[in-house]
Enzyme design. Structure first.
Site, PDB file in Angstrom:
ATOM      1  N   HIS A   1      -3.787  -5.084  -0.500  1.00 41.64           N
ATOM      2  CA  HIS A   1      -3.457  -5.475   1.160  1.00 41.64           C
ATOM      3  C   HIS A   1      -3.643  -7.034   1.342  1.00 41.64           C
ATOM      4  O   HIS A   1      -4.684  -7.759   1.453  1.00 41.64           O
ATOM      5  CB  HIS A   1      -4.529  -4.980   2.025  1.00 41.64           C
ATOM      6  CG  HIS A   1      -4.365  -3.884   2.191  1.00 41.64           C
ATOM      7  ND1 HIS A   1      -3.818  -3.254   3.393  1.00 41.64           N
ATOM      8  CD2 HIS A   1      -4.686  -2.322   1.749  1.00 41.64           C
ATOM      9  CE1 HIS A   1      -3.800  -1.822   3.548  1.00 41.64           C
ATOM     10  NE2 HIS A   1      -4.270  -1.305   2.375  1.00 41.64           N
TER      11      HIS A   1
ATOM     12  N   CYS B   1       0.763  -0.982  -0.008  1.00 40.88           N
ATOM     13  CA  CYS B   1       0.067  -0.015  -0.088  1.00 40.88           C
ATOM     14  C   CYS B   1       0.864   1.375  -0.130  1.00 40.88           C
ATOM     15  O   CYS B   1       1.448   1.460  -1.078  1.00 40.88           O
ATOM     16  CB  CYS B   1      -0.773  -0.120   1.166  1.00 40.88           C
ATOM     17  SG  CYS B   1      -2.209   1.272   1.059  1.00 40.88           S
TER      18      CYS B   1
ATOM     19  N   GLU C   1      -2.444  -8.659   3.538  1.00 42.16           N
ATOM     20  CA  GLU C   1      -2.843  -9.306   4.809  1.00 42.16           C
ATOM     21  C   GLU C   1      -4.281  -9.383   5.219  1.00 42.16           C
ATOM     22  O   GLU C   1      -4.772  -9.702   6.288  1.00 42.16           O
ATOM     23  CB  GLU C   1      -2.230  -8.271   5.649  1.00 42.16           C
ATOM     24  CG  GLU C   1      -2.841  -6.938   6.300  1.00 42.16           C
ATOM     25  CD  GLU C   1      -2.865  -6.079   5.008  1.00 42.16           C
ATOM     26  OE1 GLU C   1      -3.600  -5.030   5.245  1.00 42.16           O
ATOM     27  OE2 GLU C   1      -2.416  -6.230   4.199  1.00 42.16           O
TER      28      GLU C   1
END
Length: 1530
Positions: free
Chosen positions: A398, A314, A400
């Protein structure tokens, strides 16, 4: 610390609700002491209580473009400024709000209802000491904007409501905002600075605080160095620019010792101490992070010997990009959500990613040492880059997740692999090798045949979409489908884009399919678009080696994968290979094996049949006796059953999954059942998207779905169903349907994503990212739709049509159709859907009250088709609390609370006059889904008065688009719905055009044939250059495909809604005559309201529908009809019956499929018939007439223009009058009518058409006996037989009707008229009904004047017998091989003798019950007498029931009459035959035709019945010999 950081945002201090946790600032931790007090009762409650009230305080949102929106404040009632952005994620608001990347931003959630599952406990820590369910220690967003805030919440992990959490954190929330309008504004103008203002008197700001002018990273980054996973082997330095906690979790659990440093830490000097550098996400403009960029510039400039892997996510991606010499640019509105599609240029694989950023790296500005690694497939922006030789790589998305999909979690493994071996090239997961792309030119597509319960019009839609997709790719398509009422079997020029090149109206059986393959020589076959019929046929062909023998390639999912999903044991084994969870279950091929399995699962248990559709053969068994009974029935129709541990009360959730052969995979739609597990999903109320799942649950099941589908090797579309424990993360996979299903059609319509179309393309080997998104026309099909509305599907049952049927609903599907409603809240969507199911349903209100508490409780515990009304009654009458209803039904509290909200609106209006209802109350009622008619009933006023008042308040519905991406991208289609939750229309008025009203839900009497009529009408209008608008709400239909018309309103077919659309679009007029009874019934009220009815006038429609007016008119014009009388009292009915003699027929007005139409043979029966008829025809007359026994029934389907018939077709029924025309077997042209009878029909038809001044379609029914030819009914609309008549005659009657209605010329259509003779001349068409008695346990499979069939097929033959047998076989009827059981009422025994002798001559062994057998033996027909079912164990003769159960009988003939005495014996023989899959005939005329046809068949006279002989005939045939079109084969 928090107050210091947040003083810019608001005046007061803001404290974290994460008690005792915090990032360390100046050596101190944020403490619990400063937290805002929260009522103890609101903490740690998994559901909201009865006392919770919706928000009422008003607040405003001012935007820098000068606009102001007013809503209600549900968080901290405090003013705040920020950048207004939108995110399209449908779950995960606790994770989103705590994402530091949202610092300074006011988040608009496009998902319409927020707060449903509350907020988890802030105190609970994970093993790393981080708040377990959040991405930071506090809310970082400045404010939250939603359309609807759920002040009631329900979830097993919830600790409080969303509103309470926002108050604790000092963050304002605003609801009742048209978030779609706001999203479109941001889409068009870019992210806007805004201010939530709670002081209603405060003027809009003149200067704006733009958070992007602040150093947002400095505000959110840690202030001190902290280490996680101390002692782990891989040493990573993490630069915290606003690091989400899940990044920490994922790195540490992979064996990292993660040292987190502040954003401005001089980390380049410490690089040598670490194995790699990780750059986190963060908020704002990356150019503010000059120190970080400087450090990165040093880090990437080290000599080769000192290189360390660097991975940026990001903001980390942007920072590394700038350090590498690139430029970061602000995107107009950023990419925020959970469905952003990204392609990996290193592998070609596509992923769905979670994103939250406003900037991207312009890769053209990067140095030549770097190349693009990831690209966004929607907007083409960069999503990551990689160094060509060093281990530096990034992801703008992202990996994650939290919130969002887990598709790219592997990026952490890729990073750590690089840390272990920095010199090795960067490795990404290797995909499964793709199967060879099919090289096919000619494709055979198998259809589903006649519609039945579990297999209805959705396969017409799916098949049609597949044909369109294949034709678009230049393929030659051969279709095999005997369903003449389907749109996909059209061969006319209007259907050019969806038309197969060759169509075979033949049974979809292995024998016929093999011959089609031999003749057509296709190189590919599509088997997933024809339901279970096509799938089971394909499995047989595969196992017989037919595909291999003829070198035919199965496109899409391979047959072995189909078998792996259909065979319960193989399915279980396949899932075990990937450690997936399925319910504890055991396969059984015998009853004893099933009983043994039950000892392991215990009772109650569930049994399921393999290779079955719609849960056929499944059921809950409570004890061994019950299990033995159900297992015997299930094994009679299936080779194997599954004995499964019961999970009653668990949530049922399903996902529609799409995968291409390159392993790209998306979930297109997830759906949640309102009803818990135990009710078949086809019989459940279903909501899309799911409403009570958290981000964790949603993505856990999504991830599983993708893993399972990839492992099974499915290519195309499939559906996966789950049972999810309501109080844990435990789940089980129930099943995978490796084909298009009813859910697929629902999901396609719910999302706008055409699953069948896409699946067909994928079957050709086209990757998902090369298929265009049909709605936006700009993006592609590799994406997951985001919905900014809620869809509700409610099944339509017609169990009242069947005698003796058990009305309880369970694991075997019984519904005959379904509706789909679209709204912006559950209340709006649910009420709409309830009304759509049947016009007599006002909405979520009691209907046919349960008179005792015991009855009410029983209904809630053991559901029937009336359960939703029982819930409404309990709530409206305040007899049970939400908790008590939940305890009885196990329906989630959240759903029940939304139902309660509907009732609370009723309570608020109750007792008021319409004059007392103010603007706010009326708007609330409309938002909660109340119709004008309901409001009128509540306020004791008229519907018209409510409409006038509503419009005086300027309360009218807004038109919104279905666009697949929640307004993130403009839509290119006019796929529309209406809602009261909005402040603007998405589209401008159509300003003209013709509205065509569709048929609504499939039901007994209104099925696929009316959809065919609707589609034909809109295609004709468009061909004439007219704009066509379709209004319909049936997700299974072709007419609700947005490609078919200029505007599609997926909305109610009510007077109120039609007028709303008519007025808004300034329509030319409305066609009511092609959609069956529902539109027809609207003619009078619409006409009264000033709506222009096109075609036959409303007054004349009423004259035909109103039984008394029609009977008067028929007498007046001199057309013969049975003696009749209007019903004025029970006494007058008895008097009439005694004067004409029994039997008599009772006929209500304005009904479809003979609803409440009955033949009475005695006074007692007549009394019962009268009360039922009065119930269904409350506002219109009921007529009683003489019932003519032994009469032939004749129909005339025609088209008239200004009272003159311009097209006509006369056809006859095989069954005598007394069987509803929808259940009758039709023959065209008639084979047994006399010239005199035909002339009488012609004469009467002319007179009736003239008298009613018909323009458009008409169907007139007659009975003939001797020289009497009597008119019994006239439908001034299309009938079920129009597709059959059109395709048999070779000309589209609805096209002619539509042209007549709009005044277009029909002279070039070669229409058959009343004067036409001998058309068709060289073949005969027979339409046969399809029944679904097998599914309707306990129903009596016998026919009468009220219709029972669920669909139909039609076949052509050289003569009546050939066409009849072909049609019969197409319904699934199996020709008997050996033994036939005969049992008929004594008055028919002599008639039966002739047919019985024919069957004996053909070599069948006949068995008969005593009375029938005695007569047959006396008449010299050899037969064996068997005992009646109720005489088991009497004497030494075999019992009829035992022989049927043991399948010693191959066909049962049981023909009762009203005089039959052995009612129970007859019922048991019929019902058992159906339960055990034995062919059954219950009509004497059918038996005669069957015997004649069987006789000719055995003698070899019927070419069409033997697949091989038929195809030899085709070989010798020339185009000139073709019966209809040279491309149609019969």
């Amino acid at each position: 610390m928090t107050s210091m950081l947040r003083s810019f945002a608001r005046g007061g201090s803001r404290n974290s609700a994460f008690l005792g946790i915090g990032r360390v600032s100046n050596g101190k931790q944020t403490s619990a002491a400063a937290s805002a007090p929260v009522a103890a009762s609101r903490f740690m409650a998994t559901q909201s209580g009865d006392d919770v009230k919706p928000p009422t305080a008003l607040a405003r949102l001012h935007l820098e473009d000068g606009s102001t929106l007013t809503g209600r404040s549900f968080g901290c009632h405090e003013s705040v400024s920020g950048e207004v952005v939108f995110t399209t994620g449908m779950v995960g608001y606790p994770e989103a709000l705590t994402d530091p990347s949202y610092q300074g931003q006011i988040i608009t959630l496009t998902t319409p209802m927020v707060g449903n599952y509350g907020v988890p406990c802030r105190k609970k820590l994970d093993k790393y000491g981080l708040p377990a369910m959040f991405e930071s220690y506090k809310i970082h967003a400045s404010g939250l904007i939603v359309q609807d805030y759920s002040h009631h919440y329900s979830h097993w992990k919830a600790a409080s409501s969303l509103g309470d959490w926002l108050k604790e954190e000092g963050v304002p929330g605003l609801c009742d905002i048209d978030t779609r309008m706001l999203t479109k504004k941001i889409r068009e103008k870019g992210a806007l600075v805004g201010r939530i203002e709670v002081d209603l008197d405060a003027p809009p700001p003149t200067t704006w605080e733009n958070p992007n002018d602040r150093h947002l990273v400095a505000e959110v980054s840690t202030k001190e160095i902290k280490t996680y996973g101390k002692g782990n082997p891989i040493k990573i330095m993490g630069v915290d620019c606003g690091m989400k906690y899940n990044m920490i979790r994922l790195l540490v659990e992979r064996g990292c010792e993660l040292t987190v440093v502040p954003w401005d830490h001089p980390f380049a000097a410490d690089m040598h101490k670490y194995d790699g550098i990780f750059l986190s996400n963060g908020p704002g403009d990356p150019t503010y992070c000059k120190e970080t960029i400087a450090q990165l510039s040093k880090a990437i400039s080290v000599p080769d010997s000192e290189v360390k892997p660097i991975f940026g996510i990001c903001l980390g991606n942007q920072l590394l990009g700038i350090a590498a010499g690139g430029e970061a640019k602000k995107l107009p509105f950023g990419n925020r959500g959970q469905n952003q599609p990204v392609i990996n240029h290193a592998t070609g694989e596509c992923y769905i990613t979670s994103q939250n950023h406003g900037y991207h790296v312009d890769t053209t500005t990067l140095g030549e040492d770097y190349r693009e690694l990831f690209t966004n497939l929607n907007d083409g922006s960069n999503e990551g880059f990689i160094h060509k030789s060093r281990p530096y790589f990034t992801a703008q998305f992202h990996p994650e997740f939290r919130n969002g999909p887990t598709d790219t979690e592997f990026m952490f493994d890729t990073f750590l692999a690089a840390c272990k071996d920095p010199k090795a090239p960067i490795q990404f997961p290797v995909r499964k090798p793709a199967q060879t792309k099919p090289n096919v030119k000619k494709i055979l597509l198998l259809g589903s045949g006649g519609t039945s319960i579990g297999q209805a019009g959705e396969f017409d839609y799916s098949g049609g979409q597949a044909i369109k997709a294949l034709k678009e790719e230049g393929k030659e398509v051969v279709l095999m489908n005997p369903n003449i009422a389907s749109v996909q079997t059209n061969m006319d020029n209007k259907s050019v884009h969806n038309k197969a090149d060759h169509t075979y109206f033949l049974p979809v059986t292995p024998e016929f399919v093999e011959e089609v393959i031999k003749k057509e020589k296709p190189d590919g076959i599509v088997v997933s678009m024809g339901g279970q019929t096509a799938l089971n046929c394909a499995v047989e062909l595969y196992q017989a080696g037919i595909f291999e023998k003829y070198n035919v390639q199965v496109l899409g999912t391979q047959i072995q994968a189909v078998i792996d999903t259909e065979d319960r044991q193989l399915f279980s084994d396949k899932l075990n290979e990937i450690n997936e969870k399925i319910a504890e279950s055991y396969t059984a091929k015998t009853i004893e094996e099933a009983v043994e399995a039950s000892k392991k699962t215990g009772f109650p248990l569930m049994i399921r049949s393999a290779f079955a559709l719609g849960g056929l053969g499944s059921g809950i068994c409570v004890d061994e006796e019950h299990l033995r009974e159900n297992a015997k029935k299930a094994l009679a129709t299936s080779p194997q059953i599954l004995v499964e541990k019961s999970m009653l009360g668990w949530k049922e959730v399903e996902y529609e999954v799409v995968r291409d052969m390159y392993d790209n995979c998306v979930t297109v739609c997830n759906m949640e059942n309102f009803d818990p597990l135990g009710i078949h999903t086809g019989d459940s109320i279903v909501m899309a998207p799911s409403q009570t799942l958290s981000d964790e649950e949603y993505h856990m099941l999504r991830e599983t779905a993708i893993r399972v589908v990839k492992h099974l090797g499915i290519v195309g579309e499939c559906n996966i169903q789950y049972a999810l424990h309501p109080e844990s993360l435990e789940y089980c996979i129930i099943e995978v349907n490796a084909r298009l299903s009813r859910s697929s059609a629902l999901a396609s319509k719910a999302t706008g994503y055409p699953l069948a179309f896409v699946a067909a393309k994928l079957g050709l080997g086209i990757p998902l990212n090369d298929v265009q998104n049909a709605v936006t026309k700009k993006t592609q099909a590799f994406f997951e739709p985001s919905l900014d509305y809620i869809v509700t599907k409610i099944p339509r049952w017609d169990m009242s049509k069947f005698q003796g049927v058990a009305t309880n609903i369970g694991s075997a599907m019984k519904s005959v159709g379904e509706v789909m409603s679209i709204g912006r809240t559950m209340e709006e969507s649910l009420q709409k859907a309830i009304r759509m199911v049947d016009p007599s349903n006002p909405g979520f209100e009691p209907k046919k009250r349960f008179e005792t508490m015991d009855d009410l409780i029983q209904e809630l515990k053991v559901p029937t088709d009336r359960r939703i009304f029982a819930i409404a009654q309990a709530m409206q009458e305040k007899t049970l609390s939400v908790q008590e209803i939940h305890d009885l039904t196990k329906i989630d509290h959240w759903f029940l609370r939304r139902c309660e909200s509907i009732v609370k609106t009723w309570d608020a209006m109750k007792g008021k006059t319409l004059a007392d209802v103010d603007h706010a109350m009326l708007l609330e009622a409309k938002k909660n889904g109340y119709s004008d008619k309901q409001i009128a009933a509540c306020t004791n006023s008229s519907e018209e008065d409510v409409r006038i008042k509503r419009k005086s308040f300027d309360i009218t519905p807004n038109t919104k688009q279905i666009d697949t991406l929640a307004a993130e991208y403009p839509a290119d289609t006019n796929y529309l719905y209406t809602t009261y939750h909005g402040s603007e229309d998405d589209v401008e008025s159509a300003d003209g055009g013709v509205m065509v009203l569709g048929s609504g839900a499939y039901r007994i009497g209104s099925s696929i044939e009316f959809d065919w009529c609707g589609v034909s009408a809109i295609r004709t209008l468009r061909a004439l250059g007219k704009n066509a608008t379709m209004v319909n709400y049936n997700p299974e239909t072709v007419s609700t495909d947005y490609d078919e018309c200029d505007r599609l309103y997926f909305d109610e077919l009510s007077g109120e809604r039609i007028r709303d659309i008519y007025e808004k679009d300034n329509a030319e007029g409305v066609i009511v005559s092609v959609g069956g009874q529902i539109p027809n019934g609207l003619a009078i009220p619409l006409d009264k309201a000033g709506v222009k009815i096109l075609g036959t006038s409303a007054k004349m429609i009423d004259n035909a529908e109103d039984r008394m007016k029609f009977s008067d008119m028929v007498d007046e014009i001199g057309v013969q009809q049975p003696r009749w009388r209007e019903l004025t009292s029970v006494e007058s009915a008895f008097e009439f019956a005694s004067s004409v003699g029994y039997p008599v027929l009772v006929r209500p007005s304005y009904v479809l499929s003979g609803a409440a139409m009955n033949v009475a043979w005695t006074d007692e029966q007549l009394k019962a018939c009268l009360s039922e008829a009065a119930e269904v025809s409350k506002e219109h007359p009921v007529v009683i007439s003489d019932f003519i026994e032994g009469a032939v029934e004749i129909e005339m389907d025609g088209v008239a223009k200004d009272g003159e018939l311009i097209a006509a077709a006369i056809h006859e029924h095989i069954e005598n009058a007394g069987v509803h025309s929808g259940d009758a077997t039709l023959i065209l042209p008639p084979q047994d009518l006399t010239a005199y009878q035909m002339e009488r029909v012609r004469d009467a038809s002319r007179k009736i058409a003239k008298r009613l001044n018909i323009t458009g379609p008409v169907n007139i029914q007659f009975v003939a006996k001797g020289t009497d030819v009597m008119c019994i009914e006239c439908n001034v609309r299309a009938s079920r037989s129009f597709p059959f008549v059109s395709k048999t005659m070779g000309v589209d009657f609805i096209e002619a009707a539509t042209k007549a209605i709009v005044g277009a010329d029909t002279s070039d259509m070669n229409l058959p008229t009343l004067e036409t003779r001998g058309r068709p001349s060289n073949f005969v068409g027979v339409k046969a009904p399809m029944f679904s008695f097998t599914r309707l346990r306990g129903s009596d499979p016998i026919l009468g004047v009220e219709m029972a069939s669920t669909g139909e097929v039609a076949c052509f033959g050289a003569n009546k017998e050939e066409a009849f047998l072909k049609a019969l076989l197409s319904t699934g009827f199996k020709m008997p091989k050996k033994n036939i059981l005969l049992s008929v009422q004594s008055s028919l025994e002599n008639d039966m003798t002739h047919s019985a002798y024919q069957l004996h001559e053909l070599g069948y062994k006949l068995f008969a019950t005593k009375s029938t057998g005695d007569v047959l033996q006396k008449n010299g027909v050899p037969c064996t007498i068997v005992g009646y079912p109720t005489e088991q164990g009497v004497g030494d003769i075999p019992n009829a029931l035992d022989m049927i159960r043991e399948k010693e009988i191959c066909m049962v003939v049981n023909v009762p009459t009203y005089e039959s005495k052995r009612l129970e014996d007859n019922f048991l023989m019929r019902r058992t035959a159906v339960d055990f899959g034995i062919p059954l005939l219950t009509n004497m005329q059918l038996v005669k035709v069957f015997a004649d046809a069987a006789h000719k068949h055995v003698k070899g006279e019927l070419i069409g019945l033997d697949a091989q002989t038929l195809f030899e005939h085709y070989q010798a045939e020339t185009d000139a010999d073709a019966w209809t079109n040279p491309s149609e084969f019969h």
